[in-house]
Design a protein around this motif. Structure first.
Motif, mmCIF file in Angstrom:
data_model
loop_
_atom_site.group_PDB
_atom_site.id
_atom_site.type_symbol
_atom_site.label_atom_id
_atom_site.label_comp_id
_atom_site.label_asym_id
_atom_site.label_seq_id
_atom_site.Cartn_x
_atom_site.Cartn_y
_atom_site.Cartn_z
ATOM 1 N N SER A 46 2.396 9.551 1.801
ATOM 2 C CA SER A 46 1.667 8.252 2.249
ATOM 3 C C SER A 46 2.459 7.592 3.447
ATOM 4 N N ALA A 47 1.593 6.982 4.306
ATOM 5 C CA ALA A 47 2.481 6.134 5.243
ATOM 6 C C ALA A 47 2.906 4.908 4.723
ATOM 7 N N GLU A 48 3.514 3.981 5.449
ATOM 8 C CA GLU A 48 3.958 2.715 5.184
ATOM 9 C C GLU A 48 2.775 1.855 5.765
ATOM 10 N N TYR A 49 2.364 1.167 4.854
ATOM 11 C CA TYR A 49 1.198 0.123 5.332
ATOM 12 C C TYR A 49 1.911 -1.500 5.404
ATOM 13 N N PRO A 50 1.459 -2.183 6.066
ATOM 14 C CA PRO A 50 2.064 -3.645 6.457
ATOM 15 C C PRO A 50 1.311 -4.343 5.409
ATOM 16 N N TRP A 51 1.705 -4.684 4.165
ATOM 17 C CA TRP A 51 1.446 -5.122 3.217
ATOM 18 C C TRP A 51 1.685 -6.818 3.240
ATOM 19 N N ASN A 164 1.796 2.143 -1.466
ATOM 20 C CA ASN A 164 1.389 3.139 -0.356
ATOM 21 C C ASN A 164 0.781 4.329 -0.958
ATOM 22 N N PHE A 167 -2.942 3.441 -2.246
ATOM 23 C CA PHE A 167 -3.910 3.230 -1.398
ATOM 24 C C PHE A 167 -4.474 4.468 -0.708
ATOM 25 N N ALA A 168 -3.306 5.314 -0.336
ATOM 26 C CA ALA A 168 -3.783 6.644 0.262
ATOM 27 C C ALA A 168 -4.313 7.421 -0.667
ATOM 28 N N SER A 219 -12.295 1.075 1.964
ATOM 29 C CA SER A 219 -10.912 0.763 2.351
ATOM 30 C C SER A 219 -10.556 -0.673 1.723
ATOM 31 N N LYS A 223 -7.853 -1.586 -0.950
ATOM 32 C CA LYS A 223 -6.648 -2.628 -0.759
ATOM 33 C C LYS A 223 -6.571 -3.675 -1.638
#
Length: 277
Positions: A46-51, A164, A167-168, A219, A223
């Motif tokens: 998974s990507a790094e998300y800006p939580w 991450n 969510f992915a 989405s 989240k």
């Protein structure tokens, strides 16, 4: 011998250039191989998300936690438990005490024994923990074709990638690509180890209707429920950050006070010259 040395010196830059070009080509080939191996594995990372709660001074989004709890209650709770969270933990975070009491009272809990030695059912209270949908592991496996739905209390700590990954996973359901065979009762998700998961896609646009009017896209729900489960895994995070800030502030004040004492108070004493006649 001198002319031979001069010839070697003149050729050195050209040889170094060839070596450098070979190193660049080799490094590029290695990078491409590593990238190919990484992308051709049995899991897509998974990507790094800006939580919003990841910063040092950032806190959990209470509104998102409340919406995430709603998604959990209406979608996830049918298969997954949350046994480490009590109703009292929700008070002051995303619900009032009266709201938490009302939610708890809607559930029946076995208690006892009474004066006759018999067990009895009673309405839930704040000190009760959120119930699992199944009585035991065997019942859970029987209801899910042999699969065991994990408890979600610590799911963001128990999986590599944490929030991450979660969510992915929730947003990563796809049709299997050509050549990939998915057995009946399984679903293709490149973020799940092995890329085949028994849990069907849980979230679709409009699966729930948010109380605050937020559009319930897939989405958005993913989240919100991810934020809720991250809070469930680390409900003390905000308090820990506040304590850390207080500690750092205290250390700064102590350092300034110590520096002042060292420089102003003790420096003249240490540098004083004593003479004996």
């Amino acid at each position: 011998q001198t002319s031979s040395s001069l010839t070697m010196l003149r050729a050195a830059p050209r040889n170094l250039g060839r070596v450098a070009r070979a190193a660049v080509v080799g490094g590029t080939a290695f990078a491409l191989t590593a990238s190919t191996a990484h992308s051709s594995g049995d899991t897509l990372h998974s990507a790094e998300y800006p939580w919003s709660h990841n910063g040092i001074m950032a806190a959990y989004d209470a509104a998102s936690i409340r919406r995430g709890h709603q998604v959990y209650q209406q979608v996830c709770a049918a298969c997954h438990g949350l046994k480490r969270i009590a109703y009292r933990n929700l008070v002051g975070v995303c619900f009032t005490e009266d709201e938490a009491k009302e939610m708890a009272a809607d559930k029946e809990y076995e208690d006892g024994p009474d004066d006759t030695g018999a067990m009895f059912d009673r309405p839930g209270k704040l000190s009760d923990y959120i119930q699992s949908p199944y009585k035991n592991e065997n019942e859970a496996r029987y209801a899910n074709n042999g699969g065991l739905p994990p408890d979600l209390s610590l799911i963001t700590k128990a999986r590599h990638g944490g929030q991450n990954y979660l969510f992915a996973l929730l947003t990563g359901y796809r049709d299997p690509p050509a050549g990939v065979v998915v057995a009946e009762g399984q679903y293709y998700n490149p973020y799940f180890p092995g890329m085949k998961i028994q849990m069907p896609q849980p979230l679709y646009d409009g699966s729930v209707e948010y109380e605050d009017g937020t559009p319930a896209t897939a989405s958005q729900m993913a989240k919100d429920v991810t934020v809720f489960l991250q809070w469930a895994a680390e409900p003390e995070q905000d308090e820990r950050k506040k304590m850390g800030c207080k500690l750092i502030l205290g250390l700064i004040i102590c350092s300034l006070g110590g520096g002042y004492m060292k420089r102003v108070v003790w420096s003249p004493v240490k540098s004083k010259k004593l003479s004996f006649h």
